[in-house]
Design an enzyme around this catalytic site. Structure first.
Site, PDB file in Angstrom:
ATOM      1  N   SER A  30     -22.823   9.258  13.485  1.00  0.00           N
ATOM      2  CA  SER A  30     -22.060  10.497  13.418  1.00  0.00           C
ATOM      3  C   SER A  30     -21.787  11.024  14.821  1.00  0.00           C
ATOM      4  CB  SER A  30     -22.833  11.544  12.629  1.00  0.00           C
ATOM      5  OG  SER A  30     -23.130  11.060  11.343  1.00  0.00           O
ATOM      6  N   GLU A  80       1.046  23.050  -6.048  1.00  0.00           N
ATOM      7  CA  GLU A  80      -0.290  23.616  -5.945  1.00  0.00           C
ATOM      8  C   GLU A  80      -0.523  24.072  -4.502  1.00  0.00           C
ATOM      9  OE1 GLU A  80      -1.659  24.395  -8.819  1.00  0.00           O
ATOM     10  OE2 GLU A  80      -3.323  22.997  -8.920  1.00  0.00           O
ATOM     11  N   LYS A  92     -30.469  19.986   4.645  1.00  0.00           N
ATOM     12  CA  LYS A  92     -29.394  20.873   5.100  1.00  0.00           C
ATOM     13  C   LYS A  92     -28.172  20.733   4.186  1.00  0.00           C
ATOM     14  CE  LYS A  92     -27.097  22.228   9.360  1.00  0.00           C
ATOM     15  NZ  LYS A  92     -26.809  21.864  10.760  1.00  0.00           N
TER      16      LYS A  92
END
Lengths: 199, 307, 440
Positions: free
Chosen positions: C223, C291, C247
């Protein structure tokens, strides 16, 4: 400015401390465990509860349940005739028995049958000529012959299932073939002399 | 290469949209849009409160029954309720025999087949039936209504901006067309066969005022049947037809939200606990790494010079 | 996987070992979302939204499968079957509202996830493929959402299908035949509805497949993090489990709570009333809007109003598709070696301008096309393209980035203030990703 904060309190090197932190007695461990267990349990219960609507939706919806009762006019069924009607989308046979058929059914000793039942047990008191059964063979669910004009009524004069050769007598009882039980008599009542309410 | 192509593609789109922008502006300046009667005279729904409003709202069964009565005696002649079944009326507090009687005596019968001849026929409704449509098809509906189609009312409270407040305002909003409007927009004069109603998007609708006089229906519970009351009751009823599971939804919602709130708080505390450990493990001891220390020093000097 | 100190899977139970030796599935899970995946320790809450998108994808697939048990894909039966679900099927209203609002929330969390990547430079090396696979997911989501919206066969469903397939008719020569081919008719009808249903059921599983590739590609470099600085050693990371599971877990609870507030208390707030009117091919709604999650693109489509070289319609359609396609080239448009927007003072300002611009496009897309609204959408469209194709390449060339912290751990310990301190902001032009040289 930021630099001040840094030089005042932040002038430190990084130190990885692998020791058990001070003050972590058993009491704290328990409290920690309690929180984790509680949080995970909540997640588990929540996930289980979320499955409930996914399952209950499979049950019959309200419109199907609303059709669980059917009223049928039987005034036009002549003795010796039978009609097929529908209840809960299943075929129902309504048969106006001839006296001879009633006699034949009563003459059979109930005790010797595979599924012992007398005709009286399968009809309403005083309405012994009205045999109302599901048109669903108790073997594997085919629709037996015998309700329609000119159909094969089988060796016992009642109904005959062409799928696997189960034969029913004039009281809808299983007499030969693989079916385990008699044709099912649904719950019904006479709303009047000419109207039957099934369900 | 990508950047060069991208730059020119970007220029093309930006340039093109600017051309459109200036043409649009020039057009706007040259021919400012004309005021329209709809824009000037259309009104937003009135402020009106229903028992079912808000997260704690509940249907008022008495009112829903009155509203059903208005629907039955006034609206049902033209408007269908084809998504709702007679059996659903149990939710309004009707008992089974009452529902059976309502279905049995419903003015419009259910299409069926003649058992002897096989020809199209009608039969009396049973509780399992949906409310039968007043017209066999759209052509018949239009033919009977001066080429206007009365909409099905099952979902009307969800299918119109403003919901129940809109239906209420529409039902009570018929009036004479303001002279000012006709003066300003002669072309917008209400045509023959239409009725002026400022709550309707294009101001003129084909439905004649349905609720016209006090006492048009006689309420079983003795409530005074003013036009306002009838409009409110039938609007409340149409909220129910559009969302019959409203109360189940809110009840379930409170349980779910409270459960999630507790679970989330517990999860947050557990998270803090777990991370406290990670924060303890890496502690600040000793001086900064040499590079950073030099940077900090440089910044200090820098500031000293600046200050 | 990515880092040398990643903990190997050690089965505790003999049964787990037996299983792992035969099929290393527990090992895979451990390495992907367990203790075996080291994650930078300084992730902020914007890094939670990837997991949240996965959660909403799951919610959509599960509720969708169940709804498909009751839905009829027939032009005569579709609308009524949806109302049958709402009225008569047990818990049907819950499932349908969960699915309808789930789509909106899937887009909300995905948009936050995308803008996170834009701000923190997650599209830069070595994560270019992660970014592109993410865009593929996004495109698939849009297709799936559009086809799903057609299924109830209400007025907005029908006219949405009409308008969106109308894009194809903008293509010169083959456009109109292509549109008719895609619809299986001259207008949206039975053939279109059935194929939309089939594809609406299929595509989520394709999305799930690309999600696996997306995560796989992510786990090679690991990450990114708010500083954009590479992980240097073990103390920069924490194992995914228990730290980030905890978390992600509590934060997922919070977001699902908000989702449930919509689902149970205002389930139609994000929908359009007209879709409760059955489709009528002979009457268009006064104001067709897609939408909410498509509104910015709708504004771009409507911004091009002048025929110039190409017809306006084609410009609009090209711009609309271009607005997404250009994101595939972002890595090459933004050459700044600094990933995180925190250290890019000029980029940061333009980033927030872009956020405001997209919100403005969304607003303009939802309004009736008056000259003022069109003008707003034109200016906003101009900025959108200028931002990515002109401004971003220029910024990355001329911007002087702030100095980066030496390591993730340092930034954690000395806090935000230290990160953005004007340390040696003079004289550094290259802004290289490596630890900056000492100033002076």
């Amino acid at each position: 400015m930021a630099t001040e904060a840094q030089s005042a309190e932040g002038s430190g090197n990084i130190h990885v401390d692998a020791r058990t932190p001070a003050g972590s007695g058993t009491g704290e461990v328990r409290r920690r465990d309690f929180l984790n267990v509680a949080a995970v349990s909540f997640a588990g219960v929540g996930a289980a509860a979320a499955v409930a609507p996914l399952l209950v939706q499979m049950a019959p919806p309200a419109d199907v349940l609303a059709l669980a009762q059917t009223e049928i006019d039987i005034s036009k069924i002549q003795p010796g005739q039978a009609v097929k009607t529908v209840w809960r989308k299943q075929p129902v046979f309504i048969r106006n028995l001839l006296p001879a058929e009633i006699q034949a059914a009563n003459a059979t000793p109930a005790g010797e049958l595979r599924d012992p039942q007398s005709l009286a047990e399968r009809t309403k008191p005083g309405k012994a000529n009205w045999l109302i059964t599901l048109g669903v063979c108790t073997h594997l669910g085919c629709v037996p012959l015998g309700a329609g004009e000119g159909e094969n009524k089988g060796p016992f004069g009642g109904y005959f299932c062409p799928c696997h050769g189960s034969a029913y007598d004039t009281a809808g009882r299983i007499r030969s073939g693989p079916a385990p039980t008699n044709l099912v008599v649904p719950e019904y009542e006479f709303a009047s002399d000419t109207v039957v309410r099934i369900g | 290469m990508v950047r060069i192509i991208g730059f020119f593609v970007g220029l093309a789109f930006v340039g093109m949209v600017f051309i459109s922008f200036f043409v649009n502006i020039a057009d706007y300046v040259a021919n400012p849009p004309e005021e329209t009667a709809e824009h000037e005279f259309h009104k937003h729904p009135k402020e009106v409160h229903f028992a079912s409003d808000g997260p704690f709202g509940h249907f008022d069964n008495q009112q829903l029954q009155r509203g059903f009565q208005v629907y039955k005696e006034v609206c049902a002649a033209c408007h269908g309720l084809t998504l709702v079944s007679f059996r659903d009326l149990a939710a309004l507090g009707y008992e089974e025999p009452e529902i059976k009687a309502i279905a049995d005596q419903w003015a419009i019968q259910v299409p069926s087949v003649n058992a002897d001849t096989g020809e199209a026929a009608t039969r009396k409704a049973i509780p399992a039936d949906r409310f039968p449509s007043p017209y066999p098809n759209e052509v018949a509906a239009r033919a009977a209504n001066n080429n206007a189609l009365p909409p099905d009312l099952s979902l009307i409270a969800k299918a119109r901006e403003g919901g129940a407040a809109y239906t209420y305002s529409l039902l009570t909003g018929y009036q004479r067309q303001p002279a000012e409007l006709v003066h300003k927009f002669p072309a917008a004069k209400t045509p023959q066969g239409l009725y002026y109603n400022p709550y309707f998007p294009n101001l003129n609708l084909a439905m004649p005022p349905p609720l016209t006089a006090e006492g048009q229906v006689t309420y079983a519970d003795g409530t005074r049947a003013s036009v306002d009351q009838m409009a409110k009751d039938v609007s409340a009823f149409l909220v129910w037809t559009a969302e019959p599971k409203l109360q189940n939804r809110r009840t379930a919602g409170f349980a779910v939200v409270i459960f999630l709130l507790i679970g989330t708080i517990l999860g947050y505390l557990a998270y803090r606990q777990i991370w406290a450990e990670a924060k303890r493990k890496v502690r600040v001891t000793g001086p900064l790494e040499a590079e950073s220390q030099a940077k900090a020093q440089a910044a200090k000097d820098d500031q000293g010079v600046a200050g | 996987m990515s880092f040398a100190w990643a903990k190997q899977y050690e089965p505790k139970h003999p049964l787990a070992r037996w299983f792992d030796e035969r099929l290393p599935l527990p090992r895979l899970v451990h390495g992907a979302i367990g203790g075996g995946y080291p994650v930078p320790r300084n992730l902020n809450y914007f890094w939670n939204f990837g997991v949240l998108a996965g959660i909403f994808l799951t919610i959509q697939i599960v509720t969708g499968i169940v709804l498909a048990m009751w839905y009829y894909s027939s032009v005569d039966g579709a609308f009524n079957s949806v109302e049958h679900i709402m009225r008569d099927v047990n818990a049907g209203w819950l499932l349908r509202y969960a699915h309808a609002n789930g789509a909106s929330f899937f887009f909300i969390v995905t948009y936050i996830h995308i803008f996170r990547s834009l701000f923190y430079g997650s599209y830069k090396a070595p994560r270019e493929l992660v970014w592109m696979l993410g865009l593929v997911i996004y495109l698939l989501m849009m297709a799936t959402a559009f086809m799903g919206y057609v299924l109830p066969w209400g007025q907005m469903s029908y006219w949405g299908a009409q308008v969106i397939t109308g894009f194809f008719s903008a293509i010169p020569v083959v456009g109109e035949p292509l549109r008719i081919f895609l619809l299986g008719g001259y207008v949206p009808d039975q053939a279109s509805l059935t194929r939309f249903f089939s594809l609406h059921y299929l595509l989520p599983f394709v999305i799930a497949g690309v999600v696996i590739l997306h995560i796989w590609a992510l786990h090679i470099p690991g990450s990114s993090n708010p500083t954009g600085v590479d992980v240097r050693d073990e103390k920069d990371t924490l194992p995914f489990h228990p730290f980030y599971t905890a978390k992600d877990g509590w934060f997922a609870g919070l977001v699902i709570l908000i989702y449930c507030l919509f689902l149970f208390f205002m389930p139609n707030a994000l929908g359009h009333p007209d879709n409760y009117i059955p489709a009528n091919p002979l009457a268009t709604p006064v104001h067709i809007v897609p939408e909410w999650y498509f509104l910015p693109f709708y504004a771009i489509l409507k911004a091009f109003t002048v025929d110039f070289i190409l017809p306006a319609k084609l410009w609009g359609v090209l711009a609309m598709f271009g607005s997404i396609l250009l994101l595939f080239f972002l890595t090459w448009l933004d050459r700044s070696p600094v990933r995180s927007g925190h250290y890019r003072p000029i980029f940061k300002r333009f980033f927030w301008l872009l956020v405001a611009d997209v919100l403005l496009l969304g607003w303009a897309g939802g309004r009736v096309a008056s000259p003022v609204v069109v003008a707003v959408s034109q200016l906003a469209t101009a900025y959108y393209f200028a931002h990515f194709l002109i401004i971003l390449p220029l910024i990355s060339r001329f911007e002087k980035p702030l100095p980066l912290p030496n390591s993730i751990t340092e930034s954690v310990l000395h806090g935000e203030k230290a990160e953005s301190a004007p340390l040696g902001s003079k004289g550094r032009r290259d802004g290289s990703q490596a630890a900056p040289a000492t100033a002076g």
